[in-house]
Design a protein around this motif. Structure first.
Motif, PDB file in Angstrom:
ATOM      1  N   GLU A 125      22.810  -5.213 -22.867  1.00  0.00           N
ATOM      2  CA  GLU A 125      21.808  -4.699 -23.709  1.00  0.00           C
ATOM      3  C   GLU A 125      20.556  -5.725 -23.847  1.00  0.00           C
ATOM      4  N   SER A 126      20.692  -7.020 -23.687  1.00  0.00           N
ATOM      5  CA  SER A 126      19.417  -7.676 -23.403  1.00  0.00           C
ATOM      6  C   SER A 126      18.702  -7.434 -22.228  1.00  0.00           C
ATOM      7  N   ALA A 127      19.361  -7.374 -21.066  1.00  0.00           N
ATOM      8  CA  ALA A 127      18.595  -7.009 -19.868  1.00  0.00           C
ATOM      9  C   ALA A 127      17.916  -5.653 -20.038  1.00  0.00           C
ATOM     10  N   ALA A 128      18.505  -4.616 -20.805  1.00  0.00           N
ATOM     11  CA  ALA A 128      17.405  -3.493 -21.127  1.00  0.00           C
ATOM     12  C   ALA A 128      16.369  -3.655 -21.806  1.00  0.00           C
ATOM     13  N   VAL A 129      16.332  -4.299 -22.931  1.00  0.00           N
ATOM     14  CA  VAL A 129      15.427  -4.807 -23.604  1.00  0.00           C
ATOM     15  C   VAL A 129      14.386  -5.612 -22.894  1.00  0.00           C
ATOM     16  N   GLY A 130      14.806  -6.562 -21.744  1.00  0.00           N
ATOM     17  CA  GLY A 130      13.907  -7.142 -21.066  1.00  0.00           C
ATOM     18  C   GLY A 130      13.331  -6.415 -19.995  1.00  0.00           C
ATOM     19  N   VAL A 131      13.766  -5.290 -19.484  1.00  0.00           N
ATOM     20  CA  VAL A 131      12.975  -4.316 -18.813  1.00  0.00           C
ATOM     21  C   VAL A 131      12.238  -3.669 -19.580  1.00  0.00           C
ATOM     22  N   ALA A 132      12.158  -3.185 -20.646  1.00  0.00           N
ATOM     23  CA  ALA A 132      11.298  -2.319 -21.324  1.00  0.00           C
ATOM     24  C   ALA A 132      10.255  -3.511 -21.811  1.00  0.00           C
ATOM     25  N   LEU A 133      10.442  -4.646 -22.143  1.00  0.00           N
ATOM     26  CA  LEU A 133       9.333  -5.402 -22.435  1.00  0.00           C
ATOM     27  C   LEU A 133       8.678  -5.999 -21.193  1.00  0.00           C
ATOM     28  N   ALA A 134       9.302  -6.022 -20.185  1.00  0.00           N
ATOM     29  CA  ALA A 134       8.609  -6.344 -18.778  1.00  0.00           C
ATOM     30  C   ALA A 134       7.669  -5.444 -18.415  1.00  0.00           C
ATOM     31  N   HIS A 135       7.905  -4.233 -18.432  1.00  0.00           N
ATOM     32  CA  HIS A 135       6.901  -2.903 -18.305  1.00  0.00           C
ATOM     33  C   HIS A 135       5.937  -2.791 -19.396  1.00  0.00           C
ATOM     34  N   LEU A 136       5.987  -3.268 -20.522  1.00  0.00           N
ATOM     35  CA  LEU A 136       4.983  -3.531 -21.438  1.00  0.00           C
ATOM     36  C   LEU A 136       4.102  -4.684 -21.162  1.00  0.00           C
ATOM     37  N   LEU A 137       4.451  -5.584 -20.634  1.00  0.00           N
ATOM     38  CA  LEU A 137       3.676  -6.940 -20.344  1.00  0.00           C
ATOM     39  C   LEU A 137       2.890  -6.645 -19.428  1.00  0.00           C
ATOM     40  N   SER A 138       3.550  -5.894 -18.220  1.00  0.00           N
ATOM     41  CA  SER A 138       2.743  -5.489 -17.102  1.00  0.00           C
ATOM     42  C   SER A 138       1.565  -4.302 -17.328  1.00  0.00           C
ATOM     43  N   TRP A 139       2.052  -3.499 -18.201  1.00  0.00           N
ATOM     44  CA  TRP A 139       1.080  -2.524 -18.530  1.00  0.00           C
ATOM     45  C   TRP A 139      -0.121  -3.314 -19.410  1.00  0.00           C
ATOM     46  N   LYS A 140       0.250  -4.060 -20.484  1.00  0.00           N
ATOM     47  CA  LYS A 140      -0.760  -4.722 -21.132  1.00  0.00           C
ATOM     48  C   LYS A 140      -1.746  -5.736 -20.170  1.00  0.00           C
ATOM     49  N   GLY A 141      -1.186  -6.377 -19.213  1.00  0.00           N
ATOM     50  CA  GLY A 141      -1.771  -7.105 -18.038  1.00  0.00           C
ATOM     51  C   GLY A 141      -2.555  -6.267 -17.151  1.00  0.00           C
ATOM     52  N   GLY A 142      -2.736  -4.904 -17.145  1.00  0.00           N
ATOM     53  CA  GLY A 142      -3.430  -4.379 -16.445  1.00  0.00           C
ATOM     54  C   GLY A 142      -2.853  -4.117 -15.062  1.00  0.00           C
ATOM     55  N   SER A 143      -1.648  -4.414 -14.652  1.00  0.00           N
ATOM     56  CA  SER A 143      -1.047  -4.458 -13.328  1.00  0.00           C
ATOM     57  C   SER A 143      -0.110  -3.409 -13.082  1.00  0.00           C
ATOM     58  N   MET A 144       0.261  -2.542 -13.993  1.00  0.00           N
ATOM     59  CA  MET A 144       1.151  -1.461 -14.118  1.00  0.00           C
ATOM     60  C   MET A 144       0.433  -0.166 -13.602  1.00  0.00           C
ATOM     61  N   SER A 145       1.066   0.396 -12.562  1.00  0.00           N
ATOM     62  CA  SER A 145       0.149   1.614 -11.938  1.00  0.00           C
ATOM     63  C   SER A 145       1.474   2.124 -11.388  1.00  0.00           C
ATOM     64  N   ARG A 146       1.120   3.717 -10.747  1.00  0.00           N
ATOM     65  CA  ARG A 146       2.338   4.539 -10.297  1.00  0.00           C
ATOM     66  C   ARG A 146       2.852   3.871  -8.801  1.00  0.00           C
ATOM     67  N   ASP A 147       2.145   2.999  -8.226  1.00  0.00           N
ATOM     68  CA  ASP A 147       2.400   2.312  -6.750  1.00  0.00           C
ATOM     69  C   ASP A 147       3.512   1.283  -7.144  1.00  0.00           C
ATOM     70  N   THR A 148       2.964   0.400  -8.314  1.00  0.00           N
ATOM     71  CA  THR A 148       3.542  -0.769  -8.511  1.00  0.00           C
ATOM     72  C   THR A 148       5.046  -0.355  -9.151  1.00  0.00           C
ATOM     73  N   PHE A 149       5.003   0.601  -9.882  1.00  0.00           N
ATOM     74  CA  PHE A 149       6.308   1.198 -10.485  1.00  0.00           C
ATOM     75  C   PHE A 149       7.291   1.737  -9.619  1.00  0.00           C
ATOM     76  N   THR A 150       6.619   2.387  -8.967  1.00  0.00           N
ATOM     77  CA  THR A 150       7.638   3.004  -7.585  1.00  0.00           C
ATOM     78  C   THR A 150       8.228   1.922  -6.814  1.00  0.00           C
ATOM     79  N   SER A 151       7.330   0.970  -6.380  1.00  0.00           N
ATOM     80  CA  SER A 151       7.727  -0.110  -5.432  1.00  0.00           C
ATOM     81  C   SER A 151       8.836  -0.943  -6.248  1.00  0.00           C
TER      82      SER A 151
END
Length: 434
Positions: free
Chosen positions: A248-274
């Motif tokens: 459960e904590s891992a699932a929350v960690g994944v969601a927050l990691a995506h949020l941090l990456s998106w807020k930092g401007g480094s989330m894109s289709r390529d980075t998500f796919t890779s």
């Protein structure tokens, strides 16, 4: 005695298969088939299908791809770029100065990636060019990075601790919590060594680069690291507090990691796919190895080899400490040729009965095993951290191994410390649920 020769024969055959380049999972499965066919009356096909199925449906294993995904996402974020500027203001006046960014940076990234190789690659890409440009001693740059990157195996959420927990049916939450104090202890040992070395070798540390910053200015510089630190505290704190299971904590960690990456401007289709494909590849590889190891464990149980080996070890009247010394040498030797996860899944089925017969706590033994495997990450010829750093620098692997030698000895001293003071490992797990 016949069982001893059988086990040696199977071990030699396994090493031959691995040396021939056969995948670890296939090698384990092949040895399991051979042992069942020649040394038992159990049908090989039925046992193989049952073992593979039972290994692949383990609920505890669900945490593994989640933590790998969290690390893959943050690996592709701007964290590594921001980490140097966030840590540097706090260590500018400490003996060793910016060399400590390798230790602290690896400790932070280890807590979000769970991988030693990913930690070495991420922190190394940032720190090696910067520290070299500033004139720091090259051996210390390589040594601090090689040694500190091994923290990725120990500091939770650790992938290898999940593997050990699944393989030995130990609580993953308790294993995670047990790794916290030894991980901090290793960071203190590394930092202490760097300070002593810098005082004895001042010519290896550039002068005049410490900035005079107020406490508020240091906090402002470290602002990009605050969300990541909150992520780490949230994931580990929820497990320690009994609020969430590792999955459960891992699932929350994944969601927050995506949020941090998106807020930092480094989330894109390529980075998500890779990140997603990297997770699938790594998780599949580990799961395949675990299935092969589970089948080998089942096969060994049917042949009776582990029981006979444990009985034989008991006849030697080895004290627990002598057994640990022998196992330490064995694991270091094995780690010279195999990666850490393979070492764990290869040995637990045979070693654990001996360990339990000697009265050693399996939880404590898991942390001991991971720390010993850490040493194998910086020993040639198959030290994975050495390969990663060689790829970053192009230096001779023996030079990198020589630079990492003091940190190998420091990790060895950590093994001695947790043996003399087992509460370093067991204290925090004993407080869970109170």
């Amino acid at each position: 005695m016949e069982m001893i020769w059988m086990s040696l024969l199977l071990l030699v055959l396994l090493l031959a298969l691995l040396g021939a380049g056969l995948w670890v999972a296939f090698s384990l499965t092949a040895i399991g088939c051979i042992s069942l066919y020649f040394f038992s009356n159990v049908p090989v096909g039925d046992s193989l299908s049952t073992a593979f199925y039972s290994a692949s449906v383990s609920w505890e294993l669900a945490a593994l791809p989640m933590f790998i995904w969290m690390g893959e996402v943050l690996f592709r974020s701007r964290l590594s770029e921001e980490m140097f500027s966030g840590i540097a203001p706090w260590v500018g006046k400490v003996p060793g100065k910016l060399l400590h960014t390798n230790i602290l940076g690896c400790g932070i990234f280890a807590a979000i990636s769970g991988s030693s190789a990913a930690t070495a690659a991420t922190i190394g890409k940032m720190s090696i060019p910067e520290l070299t440009r500033r004139g720091y001693n090259k051996n210390q740059i390589l040594g601090t990075l090689a040694g500190s990157a091994t923290l990725g195996l120990l500091i939770p959420p650790s992938i290898i601790l999940i593997v050990y927990g699944v393989a030995t049916e130990q609580s993953i939450a308790r294993l995670f919590v047990a790794g916290i104090l030894p991980g901090i202890m290793l960071m203190l040992l590394f930092g202490g060594y760097v300070m002593i070395w810098s005082l004895l070798n001042p010519e290896g540390i550039p002068t005049g680069e410490a900035e005079h910053l107020s406490f508020r200015a240091k906090l402002r510089r470290s602002r990009p690291l605050i969300p990541v630190m909150l992520l780490i505290v949230g994931v580990i704190g929820s497990i320690y507090g009994g609020l969430a299971s590792p999955t459960e904590s891992a699932a929350v960690g994944v969601a927050l990691a995506h949020l941090l990456s998106w807020k930092g401007g480094s989330m894109s289709r390529d980075t998500f796919t890779s990140a997603l494909m990297g997770t699938v590849k790594t998780s599949s590889m580990i799961a395949f190895i675990l299935m092969g190891a589970h089948f080998l464990t089942t096969s060994m149980a049917f042949t009776g080899i582990p029981r006979e080996l444990a009985t034989w070890i008991n006849t030697l009247d080895l004290s627990p400490n002598m057994l640990l010394i022998a196992l330490t040498l064995f694991f270091i030797l094995l780690g010279c040729f195999l990666d850490g996860i393979s070492v764990v899944v290869l040995t637990t089925s045979v070693i654990l009965p001996m360990v339990e017969a000697a009265g050693i706590d399996p939880l404590w033994f898991g942390i001991y095993l991971v720390i010993v495997v850490e040493m194998s990450q910086i020993t040639p010829p198959v030290g994975f951290n050495l390969f990663v750093i060689q790829g970053l620098t192009g230096d001779n692997i023996l030079r990198i191994a020589w630079a990492a030698l003091p940190y190998f000895l420091l990790i060895l001293s950590a093994v001695v410390l947790i043996t003399l003071f087992p509460a370093i490992v067991t204290y925090l797990p004993s407080q869970m649920g109170r």
